[in-house]
Motif scaffolding. Structure first.
Motif, mmCIF file in Angstrom:
data_model
loop_
_atom_site.group_PDB
_atom_site.id
_atom_site.type_symbol
_atom_site.label_atom_id
_atom_site.label_comp_id
_atom_site.label_asym_id
_atom_site.label_seq_id
_atom_site.Cartn_x
_atom_site.Cartn_y
_atom_site.Cartn_z
ATOM 1 N N GLY A 65 52.857 41.123 38.404
ATOM 2 C CA GLY A 65 54.242 40.925 38.838
ATOM 3 C C GLY A 65 55.234 41.264 37.738
ATOM 4 N N ARG A 66 54.950 40.785 36.539
ATOM 5 C CA ARG A 66 55.857 41.038 35.403
ATOM 6 C C ARG A 66 55.970 42.529 35.108
ATOM 7 N NH1 ARG A 66 53.807 36.365 33.058
ATOM 8 N NH2 ARG A 66 52.283 37.430 31.761
ATOM 9 N N ILE A 67 54.844 43.231 35.227
ATOM 10 C CA ILE A 67 54.825 44.657 34.900
ATOM 11 C C ILE A 67 55.344 45.500 36.063
ATOM 12 C CG2 ILE A 67 53.251 46.600 34.372
ATOM 13 C CD1 ILE A 67 51.510 44.537 32.912
ATOM 14 N N GLY A 68 55.242 44.943 37.273
ATOM 15 C CA GLY A 68 55.631 45.702 38.453
ATOM 16 C C GLY A 68 54.517 46.628 38.912
ATOM 17 N N PHE A 69 53.281 46.165 38.723
ATOM 18 C CA PHE A 69 52.127 46.957 39.166
ATOM 19 C C PHE A 69 51.629 46.411 40.503
ATOM 20 C CE2 PHE A 69 47.669 48.307 39.205
ATOM 21 C CZ PHE A 69 47.807 49.655 38.874
ATOM 22 N N ASP A 70 51.551 47.287 41.487
ATOM 23 C CA ASP A 70 51.150 46.907 42.843
ATOM 24 C C ASP A 70 49.694 46.410 42.863
ATOM 25 O OD1 ASP A 70 50.553 46.711 45.503
ATOM 26 O OD2 ASP A 70 51.135 48.772 46.024
ATOM 27 N N PRO A 71 49.474 45.159 43.292
ATOM 28 C CA PRO A 71 48.106 44.613 43.340
ATOM 29 C C PRO A 71 47.154 45.462 44.188
ATOM 30 C CG PRO A 71 49.712 42.895 43.813
ATOM 31 C CD PRO A 71 50.480 44.185 43.727
ATOM 32 N N HIS A 72 47.698 46.211 45.155
ATOM 33 C CA HIS A 72 46.844 47.070 45.988
ATOM 34 C C HIS A 72 46.214 48.199 45.183
ATOM 35 C CE1 HIS A 72 49.340 45.098 49.052
ATOM 36 N NE2 HIS A 72 48.257 45.198 49.791
#
Ligand code: C2E
Ligand code: MG
Ligand code: MG
Ligand code: MG
Length: 281
Positions: free
Chosen positions: A134-141
Motif C-alpha cells: 500500500g505504501r509503495i503503491g504496488f498492486d497486490p494482484h
C-alpha cells in the motif's frame, strides 16, 4: 556416550560447536548492520513462457556481499535471520526494495517473492505485507508469494489464515521447491495455491533420468486437474526446455533464460526484449 568417546574428543566437539556459534553470531551482527545500512540487495530472475519466450514476471532473490565475509548465500543468511528472530525486518526490507523496483516493469508482469516459513507462523505477516504494498503503491494482484511445503506443515492453522487474507487481497501463492518437501499431496487440496514450482532437482535430471520425466509428467497432469499453474525451476539446457514442453509444462525459469540480475540489469533485459516499461508516474 561422551564417556566412551573419551575426554579429548568431547573437548574437540564442544570447541567446534563454540566456533560455529561464534561464526553465527558474527554473521548475525554483520547481517543486522547490513540491513540498517541498506546493504542487502535484491536481484531478479526472469520467469518466461517456454513457448514464445515472453517474460511473465521475475523472482526476487536476496543478495548480500559483506565487505569482510564476502558473498553470503541467502540459503545461509535467511535461515540465520529466522533463527535469530529478525526475519520480519529482513523480509520487509527485501519486499520494499523488490516492489519498488517492480513498479518500473510492465504492469502485466508479476513479482514473485519468497516468504520464509517462520513468517507463516506470525499472524501479523499478511497485514504487514499488504501495508508495504500500500505504501509503495504496488498492486497486490501483481504479487506472487512463494512458500515451501515445510512452512505449510509446521503451523498449519496460522498459515491457513495468512494465506487466506493475502489471497482475498489478490495476492497469488506459489508452492516452491515442489517434490522435495515432506508434505503429502493432500496439502495441495487443503491449501489454496495458485501455482506449483517444480524443484530444480527434477528439471536437472530430465535429460538423463527417465524417472524424473515420469515425475514431472505426473506433477503437470495433477496441476492441470487442480487448475494450478506449473513453473519449472532451474532450466539450464535447451534439451530440458524441449522435454518440459513435450510434457506440457509451459512456464519456467533458469540460467538458460537469465541469471538473477540487479534492478538496472533487469530493466535493460526488458528493454532488449522491446517490452514496454511502465511510464513513471
Ligand atoms: P528458491 O526460492 O528455490 O530460489 C531458486 C534458487 O535457484 C536461487 O538460488 C536461484 O538463484 C537458483 N537458480 C535459478 N536458476 C538456476 C539454474 O538454472 N541453475 C541453478 N543451479 N540454480 C538456479 P539463491 O538465489 O541462492 O537462493 C536460494 C534460496 O534462498 C531460495 O531458493 C530461497 O529459498 C531463499 N531465498 C532467496 N531470496 C530470498 C528472500 O528474499 N526471502 C526468503 N525468505 N528466502 C529467500
Ligand atoms: Mg523461490
Ligand atoms: Mg525454488
Ligand atoms: Mg529453494
Amino acid at each position: 556416550r561422551s564417556k566412551r568417546r573419551g575426554r579429548g574428543q568431547v573437548t574437540v566437539y564442544t570447541r567446534e560447536i563454540a566456533q560455529e556459534m561464534q561464526h553465527a553470531t558474527l554473521l548475525e551482527q554483520a547481517l543486522r548492520n547490513a540491513i540498517i545500512n541498506d546493504a542487502v540487495d535484491v536481484h531478479f530472475q526472469p520467469i518466461v513462457n517456454l513457448k514464445n519466450e515472453t517474460v511473465l514476471g521475475f523472482e526476487a532473490l536476496a543478495r548480500w556481499i559483506d565487505p569482510e565475509l564476502g558473498f553470503v548465500s541467502p540459503a545461509v543468511f535467511v535461515p540465520l535471520a529466522e533463527e535469530r528472530g529478525f526475519i520480519d525486518t529482513l523480509s520487509e526490507t527485501l519486499l520494499r526494495k523488490a516492489a519498488e523496483a517492480a513498479l518500473s516493469w510492465p504492469r502485466e508482469t508479476f513479482l514473485s517473492f519468497n516468504l520464509s516459513s517462520a513468517q507463516l507462523t506470525d499472524p501479523a505477516t499478511a497485514s504487514s505485507i499488504l501495508a508495504i504494498l500500500g505504501r509503495i503503491g504496488f498492486d497486490p494482484h501483481r504479487l506472487v508469494l512463494e512458500i515451501t511445503e515445510t512452512a505449510v506443515v509446521t503451523s498449519a492453522d496460522t498459515a491457513h489464515c495468512i494465506i487466506a487474507e493475502l489471497r482475498r487481497a489478490g495476492v497469488r501463492i506459489a508452492l516452491d521447491d515442489f517434490g522435495t518437501g515432506q508434505s503429502s499431496l493432500g496439502r495441495l487440496r487443503d491449501f489454496a495455491f495458485d501455482k506449483v514450482k517444480i524443484d530444480r532437482a527434477f528439471v536437472s535430471r530430465l535429460a538423463s533420468d527417465p524417472a524424473s520425466e515420469h515425475i514431472v509428467r505426473a506433477i503437470v497432469a495433477m496441476c492441470e486437474g487442480l487448475q494450478l499453474q506449473v513453473v519449472a525451476e532451474g532450466i539450464e539446457e535447451v534439451t530440458e526446455v524441449k522435454i518440459l514442453k513435450a510434457l506440457g509444462c509451459s512456464i519456467g525459469q533458469g540460467y538458460f533464460y537469465g541469471r538473477p540480475a540487479d534492478s538496472a540489469a533487469t530493466l535493460a533485459y526488458l528493454k532488449e526484449r522491446n517490452v514496454e516499461l511502465a511510464a513513471a508516474d
